[in-house]
Motif scaffolding. Structure first.
Motif, mmCIF file in Angstrom:
data_model
loop_
_atom_site.group_PDB
_atom_site.id
_atom_site.type_symbol
_atom_site.label_atom_id
_atom_site.label_comp_id
_atom_site.label_asym_id
_atom_site.label_seq_id
_atom_site.Cartn_x
_atom_site.Cartn_y
_atom_site.Cartn_z
ATOM 1 N N THR A 31 0.872 -1.308 0.078
ATOM 2 C CA THR A 31 -0.077 -0.089 -0.205
ATOM 3 C C THR A 31 1.031 1.119 0.056
ATOM 4 O O THR A 31 0.543 2.310 -0.779
ATOM 5 N N GLY A 32 1.925 1.318 0.961
ATOM 6 C CA GLY A 32 2.769 2.350 0.916
ATOM 7 C C GLY A 32 3.586 2.559 -0.330
ATOM 8 O O GLY A 32 4.029 3.814 -0.678
ATOM 9 N N GLY A 33 3.743 1.634 -1.151
ATOM 10 C CA GLY A 33 4.527 1.882 -2.491
ATOM 11 C C GLY A 33 3.482 2.245 -3.645
ATOM 12 O O GLY A 33 3.992 2.370 -4.839
ATOM 13 N N ILE A 34 2.156 2.351 -3.506
ATOM 14 C CA ILE A 34 1.312 2.664 -4.444
ATOM 15 C C ILE A 34 1.129 4.164 -4.662
ATOM 16 O O ILE A 34 0.587 4.738 -3.664
ATOM 17 N N PRO A 40 -8.022 1.398 -11.202
ATOM 18 C CA PRO A 40 -8.776 0.237 -11.205
ATOM 19 C C PRO A 40 -7.919 -1.313 -10.360
ATOM 20 O O PRO A 40 -6.727 -1.021 -10.692
ATOM 21 N N SER A 41 -8.823 -1.705 -9.798
ATOM 22 C CA SER A 41 -8.128 -2.891 -8.790
ATOM 23 C C SER A 41 -8.510 -4.102 -9.659
ATOM 24 O O SER A 41 -9.258 -3.907 -10.597
ATOM 25 N N GLY A 42 -8.353 -5.357 -9.208
ATOM 26 C CA GLY A 42 -8.610 -6.568 -9.601
ATOM 27 C C GLY A 42 -10.289 -6.820 -9.470
ATOM 28 O O GLY A 42 -10.914 -7.833 -9.745
ATOM 29 N N VAL A 43 -10.957 -5.949 -8.557
ATOM 30 C CA VAL A 43 -12.251 -6.025 -8.283
ATOM 31 C C VAL A 43 -12.855 -5.268 -9.230
ATOM 32 O O VAL A 43 -12.863 -3.898 -9.093
ATOM 33 N N PRO A 44 -14.151 -5.620 -9.912
ATOM 34 C CA PRO A 44 -14.758 -4.661 -10.872
ATOM 35 C C PRO A 44 -15.463 -3.670 -10.025
ATOM 36 O O PRO A 44 -15.971 -3.881 -8.945
ATOM 37 N N ALA A 45 -15.368 -2.422 -10.570
ATOM 38 C CA ALA A 45 -15.933 -1.130 -9.938
ATOM 39 C C ALA A 45 -15.294 -0.553 -8.767
ATOM 40 O O ALA A 45 -15.579 0.445 -8.016
ATOM 41 N N TRP A 46 -14.146 -1.380 -8.107
ATOM 42 C CA TRP A 46 -13.230 -0.845 -7.236
ATOM 43 C C TRP A 46 -12.223 -0.327 -7.756
ATOM 44 O O TRP A 46 -11.357 -1.030 -8.317
ATOM 45 N N SER A 47 -11.682 0.792 -7.130
ATOM 46 C CA SER A 47 -10.271 0.949 -7.313
ATOM 47 C C SER A 47 -9.410 0.570 -6.367
ATOM 48 O O SER A 47 -10.011 -0.028 -5.333
ATOM 49 N N VAL A 48 -8.229 0.510 -6.356
ATOM 50 C CA VAL A 48 -7.333 0.146 -5.351
ATOM 51 C C VAL A 48 -7.331 0.761 -4.103
ATOM 52 O O VAL A 48 -7.306 -0.014 -2.963
ATOM 53 N N GLY A 49 -7.742 1.984 -3.890
ATOM 54 C CA GLY A 49 -8.103 2.587 -2.712
ATOM 55 C C GLY A 49 -9.314 1.841 -2.111
ATOM 56 O O GLY A 49 -9.381 1.763 -0.798
ATOM 57 N N ASP A 50 -10.488 1.723 -3.159
ATOM 58 C CA ASP A 50 -11.602 1.235 -2.381
ATOM 59 C C ASP A 50 -11.272 -0.170 -1.706
ATOM 60 O O ASP A 50 -11.819 -0.484 -0.817
ATOM 61 N N VAL A 51 -10.411 -0.850 -2.336
ATOM 62 C CA VAL A 51 -10.037 -2.412 -1.846
ATOM 63 C C VAL A 51 -9.351 -2.084 -0.484
ATOM 64 O O VAL A 51 -9.761 -3.134 0.482
ATOM 65 N N GLY A 52 -8.364 -1.325 -0.415
ATOM 66 C CA GLY A 52 -7.779 -0.931 0.733
ATOM 67 C C GLY A 52 -8.792 -0.478 2.010
ATOM 68 O O GLY A 52 -8.490 -0.991 3.219
ATOM 69 N N ALA A 53 -9.795 0.439 1.532
ATOM 70 C CA ALA A 53 -10.554 0.923 2.491
ATOM 71 C C ALA A 53 -11.373 -0.224 2.881
ATOM 72 O O ALA A 53 -11.984 -0.253 4.199
#
Length: 292
Positions: A31-34, A40-53
């Motif tokens: 997370t610290g390196g992003i 977009p993340s590997g989850v449709p409709a979620w950003s990488v930040g959404d997944v982290g949240a």
């Protein structure tokens, strides 16, 4: 089926805690390196930040549910009584509704602290659960009113969420992510034994009677029996007749179960195969028991 084996639940729970601590460390470093959490993340409709949240919400929910005085939010940031059961009224529908709420619990400028938040909440769960018996009931109202899971399952679920969603974040950020066979085996043995019956689609399972022998290479062996709208999962079961035997590498089974690897790919790579009297029933397992 081979000889019945046994496992030490205390020792396996301890190994799961060690694996969870290591996985959280990898997640925080990832997370610290992003640089851009909105890709977009590997989850449709979620950003990488959404997944982290979402992961931050998971950590808070399980941490706040542990017995004893908690310093965090008592309800994990969500009024569980107000969460709808989803449009279809199923377990999966309820979890989808919870997941949709979770991504908004760390938003805006607070997402710039996502790494430290994950580190703090992950460490809090490990600290506050240390010394508790593996079978300690942990309230999980997000699965439904009055639901509880044993601490073994809660720890395994924390590990599975970290591993699978860490992969989702890494795919979006185009970074490497490690997921070992031992970690996958721990998730399957500690968490999936509890969660598979909850995730059964009771409507699809009505009138169905199938016994699956699930053998994980180097990992646990499970008897998954679906019978007229209910499922039971038995760890290292006594010999019995089965309709279908599924042999799989633990990582492949975990990724296929959570929709992160197509079944055909796992088969093509030789990481999953079906046998027994009715091998064609293997695909029914993922139809009857689905990950939200």
């Amino acid at each position: 089926m081979g000889a019945v084996t046994t496992f030490d639940p205390v020792a396996e729970h301890a190994r799961t805690r060690v694996a969870l601590e290591a996985a959280i460390g990898r997640l925080v470093a990832l997370t610290g390196g992003i640089g851009d959490l909105e890709v977009p993340s590997g989850v449709p409709a979620w950003s990488v930040g959404d997944v982290g949240a979402h992961l931050a919400a998971v950590y808070l929910a399980f941490g706040s549910a542990l017995p004893g005085e908690r310093s965090g939010e008592a309800a994990g940031g969500i009024d569980w009584a107000a969460v709808p059961d989803g449009r279809d009224g199923t377990f999966g529908g309820r979890i989808a509704a919870v997941n949709a709420l979770s991504v908004g619990l760390v938003a805006g400028a607070e997402r710039r602290r996502l790494g430290p938040i994950l580190a703090e909440r992950g460490a809090a769960f490990l600290r506050d659960s240390a010394g508790l018996a593996p079978d300690t009931p942990v309230p999980t109202p997000w699965y439904g009113p009055g639901r509880t899971v044993p601490l073994t399952a809660a720890t395994g679920l924390m590990l599975s969420e970290t591993l699978v969603h860490g992969l989702d974040m890494a795919r979006g950020a185009r970074r490497p992510w490690a997921l070992t066979s031992e970690e996958a085996s721990l998730v399957i043995g500690q968490a999936m034994t509890t969660m598979m019956p909850l995730a059964l689609d009771a409507e699809k399972a009505r009138g169905v009677r199938i016994a699956f022998d699930l053998a994980l290479r180097g990992g646990p062996q499970l008897a998954v029996v679906v019978e007229d709208g209910a499922a039971t999962v038995t760890r290292d079961p006594a010999p019995r007749p089965y309709d279908c035997r599924i042999t799989a590498a633990p990582t492949a089974f975990l990724l296929v179960s959570f929709g992160r690897m197509p079944l055909w790919r796992a088969i093509a790579l030789g990481r999953m195969r079906a046998g027994g009297r009715r091998p064609w029933l293997a695909t029914r397992l993922s139809e009857l028991i689905t990950a939200p």
